[in-house]
Scaffold this active site. Structure first.
Site, short mmCIF file in Angstrom:
data_model
loop_
_atom_site.label_atom_id
_atom_site.label_comp_id
_atom_site.label_asym_id
_atom_site.label_seq_id
_atom_site.Cartn_x
_atom_site.Cartn_y
_atom_site.Cartn_z
CB THR A 14 -0.92 0.01 1.23
OG1 THR A 14 -1.78 -1.12 1.15
CG2 THR A 14 -1.75 1.27 1.29
CG HIS B 247 -5.15 -8.77 -1.93
ND1 HIS B 247 -4.73 -9.82 -1.16
CD2 HIS B 247 -4.67 -7.65 -1.30
CE1 HIS B 247 -4.02 -9.36 -0.13
NE2 HIS B 247 -3.98 -8.05 -0.20
CG ASN C 184 -2.30 -9.86 3.42
OD1 ASN C 184 -1.86 -10.98 3.67
ND2 ASN C 184 -1.58 -8.94 2.78
CE1 TYR D 88 -7.34 -5.22 3.78
CE2 TYR D 88 -5.58 -6.51 2.77
CZ TYR D 88 -5.99 -5.46 3.57
OH TYR D 88 -5.07 -4.65 4.18
CG ASN E 172 -6.98 -6.53 8.05
OD1 ASN E 172 -6.86 -5.53 8.76
ND2 ASN E 172 -6.53 -6.57 6.80
#
Length: 355
Positions: free
Chosen positions: A25, A175, A178, A180, A235
């Site tokens: 990011t 993706h 992680n 998401y 997360n």
């Protein structure tokens, strides 16, 4: 013996070496348009000597955004801005894939704006906080995706993939890691559904598989990659059946014939699973190995011993734009500063100086 500095054919795309730049990011797409700037083009062009650049996470739709100032691939303006980036990379002989990242519940109405609310497989709020531009705020419970919303989200990935090709990207990476949206569907802690998208393993992998199918149908499997991170708790992800769900996922996507599978190891203990996935997947294998601190030159041995086809480097690329040359020469290396990398400026993200 195969080395990291040998070229490789990535489903028809020739890569100059077997070193990949991992997605990181950057938060440089300031303003309501969420478009990459000239600095983004310069940043990626500086790193074009790597075999494959995988961009920062790019939201496929407006509601997929997770952090302030991250770029999208869902408007004509964004497509045009990304064309400047891909042209700059290609002018230096590089290859670049756009990472399509839908943050799902890892977002907030203050980040999304426009009256939008985060979505997820179930209305389960993640623990913790996120940076929303002015400070840290608590996560909120996402809106559970309806059947129609799920279909629209999958279609959004496919449209963004077509936009990426129009913008000049060599392909896209989906993706699925992680914490998401895609991993939220995979994980029992965030997916409490009782319909065809939740419950048993074959249902929880369905969303990931359908996204891969849709993207591959839109732009070709040879331009499609998938990133996963088995056992990653980032997360607030809670997986209860890691050793079952990822082999099932890879078995389901392997017949599609995508270009690569990118595995991010959450911890050294998952290496046995990594090797099993490597064996089960027919395409090119990319590994971001579990390491103490930033991935270093010793990871190149993973190519030589056949553990992986490409090694993905993250933080070391920030501090060393010419990393492949430094790896080949045995250094020297600029040292990344994790304290600076993970916070410090008004957006919560501070870049290293471009070199």
């Amino acid at each position: 013996m195969t080395t990291a500095f040998d070229p490789i054919d990535l489903a028809g795309t020739r890569l100059a070496n077997r070193i990949a730049m991992a997605p990181m990011t950057r938060s440089r797409a300031e303003g309501e348009s969420r478009t990459p700037t000239a600095l983004v083009a310069e940043y990626y062009a500086q790193r074009a000597s790597t075999g494959l650049i995988i961009t920062e996470g790019v939201q496929p739709t407006a509601i997929g955004q997770g952090y302030p100032d991250t770029p999208g691939l869902h408007t004509a303006e964004q497509i045009a801005a990304w064309r400047e980036v891909t042209d700059a990379v290609h002018a230096k002989g590089g290859r670049i894939f756009a990472q399509l990242m839908h943050a799902g519940r890892i977002s907030h109405p203050e980040v999304l704006g426009g009256g939008l609310h985060p979505v997820g497989p179930s209305a389960v709020a993640p623990a913790g906080q996120l940076f929303a531009g002015t400070g840290l705020i608590d996560f909120v419970a996402p809106r559970e995706l309806t059947a129609d919303g799920t279909a629209e989200t999958i279609a959004g990935f496919a449209t963004a993939a077509r936009n990426a090709v129009e913008a000049g990207f060599d392909g896209v990476e989906i993706h699925g890691a992680n914490g998401y949206l895609i991993q939220q569907f995979l994980a029992t802690g965030s997916n409490h559904r009782t319909d065809e998208w939740g419950g048993p393993v074959e249902n929880r992998i369905r969303f990931a598989v359908e996204v891969v199918k849709a993207v591959a149908a839109a732009i070709g499997p040879e331009r499609t990659g998938l990133r996963i991170s088995p056992a990653n708790t980032y997360n607030d992800i809670a997986e209860t059946d890691t050793d079952a769900i990822y082999p099932a996922l890879v078995a389901a996507i392997d017949p599609i014939g995508i270009a690569y599978l990118h595995v991010t190891e959450a911890k050294p203990e998952v290496r046995e699973l990594t090797l099993a996935l490597r064996k089960a997947f027919s395409g090119t294998f990319v590994l971001n190995p579990a390491t103490e601190g930033p991935t270093g030159p010793d990871a190149l041995a993973l190519i030589e011993d056949g553990t992986t086809d490409l090694v993905a480097y993250g933080a070391l690329f920030i501090a060393n734009p010419d990393l492949p040359a430094r790896l080949k020469a045995g250094g020297p290396y600029n040292t990344p500063d994790p304290a600076t990398f993970f916070g410090g400026d008004h957006r919560g993200y501070t870049d290293y100086p471009t070199l």
